[in-house]
Structure formats: C-alpha cells, structure tokens
Design a protein around this motif. Structure first.
Motif, PDB file in Angstrom:
ATOM      1  N   LEU A  80       4.125  -6.997  -9.361  1.00 32.19           N
ATOM      2  CA  LEU A  80       4.023  -8.427  -9.040  1.00 32.19           C
ATOM      3  C   LEU A  80       4.787  -8.754  -7.761  1.00 32.19           C
ATOM      4  O   LEU A  80       4.319  -9.541  -6.922  1.00 32.19           O
ATOM      5  CB  LEU A  80       4.558  -9.267 -10.203  1.00 32.19           C
ATOM      6  CG  LEU A  80       3.705  -9.261 -11.485  1.00 32.19           C
ATOM      7  CD1 LEU A  80       4.433  -9.982 -12.610  1.00 32.19           C
ATOM      8  CD2 LEU A  80       2.347  -9.924 -11.224  1.00 32.19           C
ATOM      9  N   THR A  81       5.954  -8.137  -7.582  1.00 32.50           N
ATOM     10  CA  THR A  81       6.760  -8.379  -6.376  1.00 32.50           C
ATOM     11  C   THR A  81       6.058  -7.854  -5.134  1.00 32.50           C
ATOM     12  O   THR A  81       5.935  -8.558  -4.125  1.00 32.50           O
ATOM     13  CB  THR A  81       8.138  -7.706  -6.516  1.00 32.50           C
ATOM     14  OG1 THR A  81       8.806  -8.228  -7.669  1.00 32.50           O
ATOM     15  CG2 THR A  81       8.988  -7.954  -5.283  1.00 32.50           C
ATOM     16  N   MET A  82       5.586  -6.604  -5.191  1.00 36.51           N
ATOM     17  CA  MET A  82       4.924  -6.008  -4.033  1.00 36.51           C
ATOM     18  C   MET A  82       3.604  -6.715  -3.735  1.00 36.51           C
ATOM     19  O   MET A  82       3.251  -6.928  -2.570  1.00 36.51           O
ATOM     20  CB  MET A  82       4.670  -4.518  -4.290  1.00 36.51           C
ATOM     21  CG  MET A  82       5.917  -3.687  -4.589  1.00 36.51           C
ATOM     22  SD  MET A  82       7.196  -3.794  -3.310  1.00 36.51           S
ATOM     23  CE  MET A  82       6.393  -2.974  -1.953  1.00 36.51           C
ATOM     24  N   GLY A  83       2.875  -7.098  -4.781  1.00 35.59           N
ATOM     25  CA  GLY A  83       1.632  -7.828  -4.574  1.00 35.59           C
ATOM     26  C   GLY A  83       1.863  -9.191  -3.957  1.00 35.59           C
ATOM     27  O   GLY A  83       1.119  -9.618  -3.062  1.00 35.59           O
ATOM     28  N   GLY A  84       2.904  -9.893  -4.425  1.00 33.74           N
ATOM     29  CA  GLY A  84       3.235 -11.194  -3.855  1.00 33.74           C
ATOM     30  C   GLY A  84       3.611 -11.102  -2.392  1.00 33.74           C
ATOM     31  O   GLY A  84       3.212 -11.939  -1.566  1.00 33.74           O
ATOM     32  N   MET A  85       4.398 -10.070  -2.039  1.00 34.76           N
ATOM     33  CA  MET A  85       4.766  -9.861  -0.638  1.00 34.76           C
ATOM     34  C   MET A  85       3.530  -9.599   0.213  1.00 34.76           C
ATOM     35  O   MET A  85       3.421 -10.092   1.350  1.00 34.76           O
ATOM     36  CB  MET A  85       5.740  -8.686  -0.522  1.00 34.76           C
ATOM     37  CG  MET A  85       7.150  -8.963  -0.992  1.00 34.76           C
ATOM     38  SD  MET A  85       8.210  -7.514  -0.768  1.00 34.76           S
ATOM     39  CE  MET A  85       8.022  -7.220   0.994  1.00 34.76           C
ATOM     40  N   PHE A 120      11.048   0.831  -0.574  1.00 33.68           N
ATOM     41  CA  PHE A 120      11.264  -0.503  -1.136  1.00 33.68           C
ATOM     42  C   PHE A 120      10.672  -0.601  -2.535  1.00 33.68           C
ATOM     43  O   PHE A 120      11.256  -1.210  -3.436  1.00 33.68           O
ATOM     44  CB  PHE A 120      10.647  -1.555  -0.218  1.00 33.68           C
ATOM     45  CG  PHE A 120      10.987  -2.968  -0.598  1.00 33.68           C
ATOM     46  CD1 PHE A 120      12.254  -3.473  -0.371  1.00 33.68           C
ATOM     47  CD2 PHE A 120      10.038  -3.795  -1.202  1.00 33.68           C
ATOM     48  CE1 PHE A 120      12.573  -4.776  -0.734  1.00 33.68           C
ATOM     49  CE2 PHE A 120      10.345  -5.094  -1.559  1.00 33.68           C
ATOM     50  CZ  PHE A 120      11.622  -5.582  -1.321  1.00 33.68           C
ATOM     51  N   GLY A 121       9.503   0.015  -2.736  1.00 38.71           N
ATOM     52  CA  GLY A 121       8.896   0.009  -4.058  1.00 38.71           C
ATOM     53  C   GLY A 121       9.779   0.695  -5.092  1.00 38.71           C
ATOM     54  O   GLY A 121       9.921   0.213  -6.219  1.00 38.71           O
ATOM     55  N   SER A 122      10.391   1.817  -4.716  1.00 36.08           N
ATOM     56  CA  SER A 122      11.277   2.522  -5.648  1.00 36.08           C
ATOM     57  C   SER A 122      12.533   1.715  -5.939  1.00 36.08           C
ATOM     58  O   SER A 122      13.010   1.680  -7.086  1.00 36.08           O
ATOM     59  CB  SER A 122      11.660   3.888  -5.070  1.00 36.08           C
ATOM     60  OG  SER A 122      12.448   3.749  -3.900  1.00 36.08           O
ATOM     61  N   LEU A 123      13.056   1.031  -4.923  1.00 38.29           N
ATOM     62  CA  LEU A 123      14.256   0.217  -5.130  1.00 38.29           C
ATOM     63  C   LEU A 123      13.966  -0.987  -6.024  1.00 38.29           C
ATOM     64  O   LEU A 123      14.761  -1.328  -6.903  1.00 38.29           O
ATOM     65  CB  LEU A 123      14.811  -0.259  -3.780  1.00 38.29           C
ATOM     66  CG  LEU A 123      15.430   0.809  -2.884  1.00 38.29           C
ATOM     67  CD1 LEU A 123      15.815   0.221  -1.540  1.00 38.29           C
ATOM     68  CD2 LEU A 123      16.647   1.432  -3.545  1.00 38.29           C
ATOM     69  N   VAL A 124      12.826  -1.626  -5.808  1.00 36.42           N
ATOM     70  CA  VAL A 124      12.455  -2.783  -6.629  1.00 36.42           C
ATOM     71  C   VAL A 124      12.268  -2.367  -8.083  1.00 36.42           C
ATOM     72  O   VAL A 124      12.765  -3.030  -9.006  1.00 36.42           O
ATOM     73  CB  VAL A 124      11.169  -3.444  -6.079  1.00 36.42           C
ATOM     74  CG1 VAL A 124      10.637  -4.477  -7.060  1.00 36.42           C
ATOM     75  CG2 VAL A 124      11.438  -4.102  -4.736  1.00 36.42           C
ATOM     76  N   ALA A 125      11.569  -1.250  -8.296  1.00 34.57           N
ATOM     77  CA  ALA A 125      11.359  -0.767  -9.667  1.00 34.57           C
ATOM     78  C   ALA A 125      12.685  -0.413 -10.326  1.00 34.57           C
ATOM     79  O   ALA A 125      12.922  -0.735 -11.504  1.00 34.57           O
ATOM     80  CB  ALA A 125      10.428   0.447  -9.657  1.00 34.57           C
ATOM     81  N   GLY A 126      13.587   0.249  -9.574  1.00 34.86           N
ATOM     82  CA  GLY A 126      14.897   0.600 -10.112  1.00 34.86           C
ATOM     83  C   GLY A 126      15.737  -0.617 -10.441  1.00 34.86           C
ATOM     84  O   GLY A 126      16.470  -0.642 -11.438  1.00 34.86           O
ATOM     85  N   VAL A 138       0.835  -1.196   0.000  1.00 32.91           N
ATOM     86  CA  VAL A 138       0.000   0.000   0.000  1.00 32.91           C
ATOM     87  C   VAL A 138       0.875   1.252   0.000  1.00 32.91           C
ATOM     88  O   VAL A 138       0.585   2.231  -0.699  1.00 32.91           O
ATOM     89  CB  VAL A 138      -0.937  -0.005   1.220  1.00 32.91           C
ATOM     90  CG1 VAL A 138      -1.791   1.259   1.244  1.00 32.91           C
ATOM     91  CG2 VAL A 138      -1.825  -1.241   1.202  1.00 32.91           C
ATOM     92  N   GLY A 139       1.952   1.222   0.766  1.00 30.29           N
ATOM     93  CA  GLY A 139       2.842   2.376   0.840  1.00 30.29           C
ATOM     94  C   GLY A 139       3.570   2.656  -0.453  1.00 30.29           C
ATOM     95  O   GLY A 139       3.978   3.796  -0.712  1.00 30.29           O
ATOM     96  N   ALA A 140       3.739   1.636  -1.288  1.00 28.68           N
ATOM     97  CA  ALA A 140       4.459   1.822  -2.555  1.00 28.68           C
ATOM     98  C   ALA A 140       3.580   2.387  -3.654  1.00 28.68           C
ATOM     99  O   ALA A 140       4.084   2.963  -4.622  1.00 28.68           O
ATOM    100  CB  ALA A 140       5.042   0.479  -3.013  1.00 28.68           C
ATOM    101  N   LEU A 141       2.268   2.254  -3.544  1.00 29.62           N
ATOM    102  CA  LEU A 141       1.371   2.666  -4.624  1.00 29.62           C
ATOM    103  C   LEU A 141       1.436   4.153  -4.980  1.00 29.62           C
ATOM    104  O   LEU A 141       1.449   4.504  -6.171  1.00 29.62           O
ATOM    105  CB  LEU A 141      -0.072   2.272  -4.289  1.00 29.62           C
ATOM    106  CG  LEU A 141      -0.386   0.775  -4.328  1.00 29.62           C
ATOM    107  CD1 LEU A 141      -1.839   0.537  -3.980  1.00 29.62           C
ATOM    108  CD2 LEU A 141      -0.058   0.187  -5.696  1.00 29.62           C
ATOM    109  N   PRO A 142       1.453   5.079  -3.996  1.00 30.90           N
ATOM    110  CA  PRO A 142       1.534   6.499  -4.372  1.00 30.90           C
ATOM    111  C   PRO A 142       2.785   6.843  -5.169  1.00 30.90           C
ATOM    112  O   PRO A 142       2.815   7.865  -5.863  1.00 30.90           O
ATOM    113  CB  PRO A 142       1.535   7.221  -3.013  1.00 30.90           C
ATOM    114  CG  PRO A 142       0.830   6.282  -2.101  1.00 30.90           C
ATOM    115  CD  PRO A 142       1.266   4.915  -2.547  1.00 30.90           C
TER     116      PRO A 142
END
Length: 473
Positions: free
Chosen positions: A437-442, A408-414, A277-281
C-alpha cells in the motif's frame, strides 16, 4: 552492411547483452547461502560479493559515454561483453572470497558499459520515428531479468551447484559476441574530448557511496547515525560535481540536458515512479514464500505472468502511445501501476491462484508500457551529438532508482514487521500488505511529475512528427 539488416538484428544484439546483465544482477542473491557453504564462510561475509558488483556498476556507468565516443560503440560494446563473460567464468572458478570479489568488480565494470553503450547504438541507428518500436524490444530483458533471476538461481543451486549460476552467462556471452561481430555498427563522437577525471572522481564516489549504503542499510551492519553521516558525504560529493560540471566545457555528464522538458521529466520525474517497480522483485517472493507459505518453485512460477505480460505489451504500446500521446499515457499508466501494486495488499491465504495470476499479468503490462514510454520519450528532443551523454545520464539514474526502490521496499516491510519473527506468517503477510500500500501510494503520487509534459511532447518518437521549431531549423 545494409541499414535494414542492422536494424533487424541490432535490437537482438543489445537485448541479449542486457538480459545477461539483468539476470546476473539478481540471480546471485539467491545463491548467497549456498556460496557461503561452498566457500566455508558465513553468509554475511559474502555481502561484499553483492556490494562490489553494485559499486563497480555505479562508478563505471558515467564513463561509458566517453569511452563510446572515443573508441567507438562496436569496440567498447564487444570489450564489455567479452569482459562480462570472462569475469563470469572467473566468478564460477573462484576458490575463495577475495577472488570472487575481484571477479565481481570486473564483472560490474563490464556491465556498466553494456547497457548505456547498447542503448546509445540503438538511438543512433534508428530515426526517432522508429525508435519506440526498437526500444520496446530492447527493454523487455530489463523487465523480465530481475523477475526470472531468483527463480533460475534457486533452481540451479538446488539441482546443480552455485558455481553454475555464473557459467549460465557464457553461452549468452558467446552468442552476443557473434551478433556484435555480424551486426553491430560502429559510431564515434564527432570531436572526442579529454576525460573529465575530476568529475569522474566526484560523481563516481558519490554514487558509489549511495549504492553501498543502499546495499548494507537495513542489514544491521551500520547504525542509522553512521548511515546518515555517509549519506551527507555522498550528497556533498554530488553537489560538488554539479558545481564542477557548470564550470567546464566538457563535463563527465552534461547536466544542461535537463533543460529539455521531455528528458527531465522522463529521467528525473520518473525516478520515484521506478521505486514501486524496483521493490517488486524483493517484496513479491517474500509475500509468496514467507507470507503465504508457497515453495520456492511455485513462488517463481507466480512471477512468470509479469514477464509474459511485459513481452506481450510490446505489440500494442506503439499504437497506444501514437493514439493518446506520452502525457496522457504516463499520467494514467502511473496510476494503474500504483493501483496494481496496492492490489497485492489483498492477496492472502484464501486468494485463488487465478486472481494472483491476473494481478501479475496486469502488473507486467502496465510496468512494461511505463518503461517503454519513459525510456523512449527521454530521447525525443535529444540531438545526435548529445545522445551518448543522454544515454549515460539515463542509465546512471535508472540504476540508482531501481536500487532505491529495492532498498526502500525492504526497509518499509521491515518497519511494518517491527520486532516480530519472520516465521509468523500472519505478521509477515500484514507487514507486506502495508508495504505494498505504501509503495503503491508513492507510485500514484509520482504521476504528478508527468503533469509538466505538454500534449505534443514526444510526438517525434510516437507519431514520427517534428515540432514547428525543428522543421524551420
């Protein structure tokens, strides 16, 4: 003042202040380039403007409960809102970067008191059988603020000036102060105790260091080795605090509350759940603008369905939780959040707009139900004397979890993008799809934490019932 009047207007008091704080947290990021141009500096030099607020927030939240117990919820909340409003004006009037950073530090310190003290007042005003409905209303700003912030910030910067993003807080602050004066009750702790200064230094420095690392890591301002070293230092400081808290009678944060299953699962167990949820914005605007090539205004409009669904959910969440209970709702709803996050991995150039809107509506609905459930269940077994401690701990960990999710979302995307340029729409879209997919799986996997709940947990909040042990006591 009649109790019914307080109950009617108190959620509006807290929601107004919370919306102001949540909107400000995200609105500034959009304006950084314009701020840099206006102050004749480089955008990277303004990283301190964002980091100073986060650091001040991280250090200030732990002491908010003690301040409320000592000086009263009404006085502390009024001072916090006044400080936030005045410091917002100072930010808008800042003539240089040092003045802006100093004003942001004051703003963060004021915001640190608003959220936990406001939530504490709600907890002490409403009985547990009415708490869910009240929390449903208060939590809406926390969901829509981060989604509206980038859009509002972009529109203001485009049509007016970056300074106006801070002056937006002034009318909301004045409204909040009027509501506080009219309807805010004043609660104090039964037996105020001295402030745990050593605990504040240990916990505050540890959380501030982690927050700082989350802000700068991934911006190529620090090496992986250095970041790992500072992370170890932060963990040592927090470990020292845990040891210290076990040895004194009145620690800054009472960690024994984690012995309560409902509080432990809600606050600690839901920590990872908030990552997605925190990564979505952060991830969604990138998908819409860099991946799909939408203009900023259209990207902002596509965030609106999430906010609309979040507001609409409050009308049915009470019935859902009463019917199915916290354990079932949290386990199923966590999976649904993960599935909808993964659903964004299917969004591409050929995806119809109405499909994106439906996905946003689903995301907002499930997010809002999750937040309402976790935030209200945390206080199901909390005694009145521990409410300030519970609110402070919950606010501290929620702040960290949302920051973790965004970073974490920004790091995964990068990481998925690799060395490819961000002008390559296909590469950016593919990287973001993998990130979703990664954030959703987590998020789906984090649902395991709610297996620790029992069927009757939280019934005092969702169904207005008490456990046999509580009745006999």
């Amino acid at each position: 003042m009649e109790t019914s009047t307080v109950k009617r207007y108190l959620p509006w008091v807290v929601a107004t202040a919370l919306f102001m704080e949540q909107l400000d947290t995200t609105i500034v990021n959009t304006a950084v380039p314009a701020m840099a141009q206006g102050l004749s500096v480089t955008p990277l030099s303004l990283k301190a403007v964002v980091a100073s607020y986060i650091l001040s927030l991280a250090v200030g939240i732990p002491v908010s409960g003690w301040l409320a117990d000592r000086f009263g919820t009404r006085k502390v909340f009024a001072i916090a809102v006044s400080g936030f409003t005045v410091s917002s004006m100072l930010c808008g009037l800042a003539a240089n970067v040092p003045m802006l950073v100093a004003a942001r530090l004051l703003q963060g310190a004021a915001a640190a008191m608003m959220v936990p003290v406001g939530r504490l007042t709600v907890i002490r005003t409403f009985p547990k059988s009415e708490l869910l409905r009240a929390m449903n209303f208060v939590i809406i700003p926390a969901l829509i603020g981060p989604l509206l912030g980038p859009t509002v910030g972009g529109l203001i910067v485009h049509f007016v000036s970056w300074r106006q993003i801070f002056f937006v807080n002034v009318p909301m602050g004045v409204l909040a102060l009027w509501l506080i004066w009219r309807y805010m009750p004043d609660y104090r702790g039964d037996a105020p105790h001295p402030l745990d200064v050593k605990g504040l230094l240990l916990f505050g420095s540890g959380t501030a260091l982690i927050s700082w690392l989350l802000e700068i890591f991934g911006e190529h301002e620090i090496s992986v080795e250095a970041a790992a070293g500072w992370l170890v230092v932060a963990c040592i400081l927090l470990g020292m605090y845990v040891r210290h808290a076990r040895r004194i009678a009145h620690p800054l944060l009472n960690l024994t509350l984690f012995r309560l299953r409902t509080f432990r699962v809600s606050v600690a167990g839901g920590f990872v759940t908030r990552f997605g949820v925190g990564a979505l914005p952060f991830l969604l605007p990138l998908l819409y603008q860099l991946g799909l090539g939408f203009p900023a205004w259209q990207s902002g409009m596509l965030m609106m369905p999430i906010a609309i669904a979040a507001m609409g959910m409050k009308f049915i969440s009470t019935g859902v939780l009463r019917r199915f209970g916290y354990r079932t709702v949290l386990m199923v709803n966590t999976v649904m959040i993960g599935i909808t996050i993964c659903g964004y991995a299917t969004v591409g150039q050929a995806t119809p707009i109405h499909i994106i809107i439906l996905l946003g509506l689903a995301q907002g609905f499930f997010n809002s139900l999750q937040f309402s459930a976790m935030n209200s269940m945390a206080y199901a077994d909390i005694e009145g004397r521990d409410s300030s401690q519970a609110s402070t701990i919950a606010s501290s960990l929620q702040q960290l979890s949302m920051s973790f999710g965004l970073a974490f979302g920004s790091l995964v995307a990068g990481w998925y993008l690799g060395g490819l340029p961000q002008t390559d729409h296909a590469a950016v879209t593919a990287a973001l799809h993998h990130a979703f997919l990664t954030m959703g799986g987590m998020t789906i996997l984090s649902g395991v934490s709610f297996l620790a709940l029992k069927n009757g947990d939280g019934d005092s909040v969702s169904r207005g019932t008490m456990k046999a042990a509580e009745i006999s006591a």
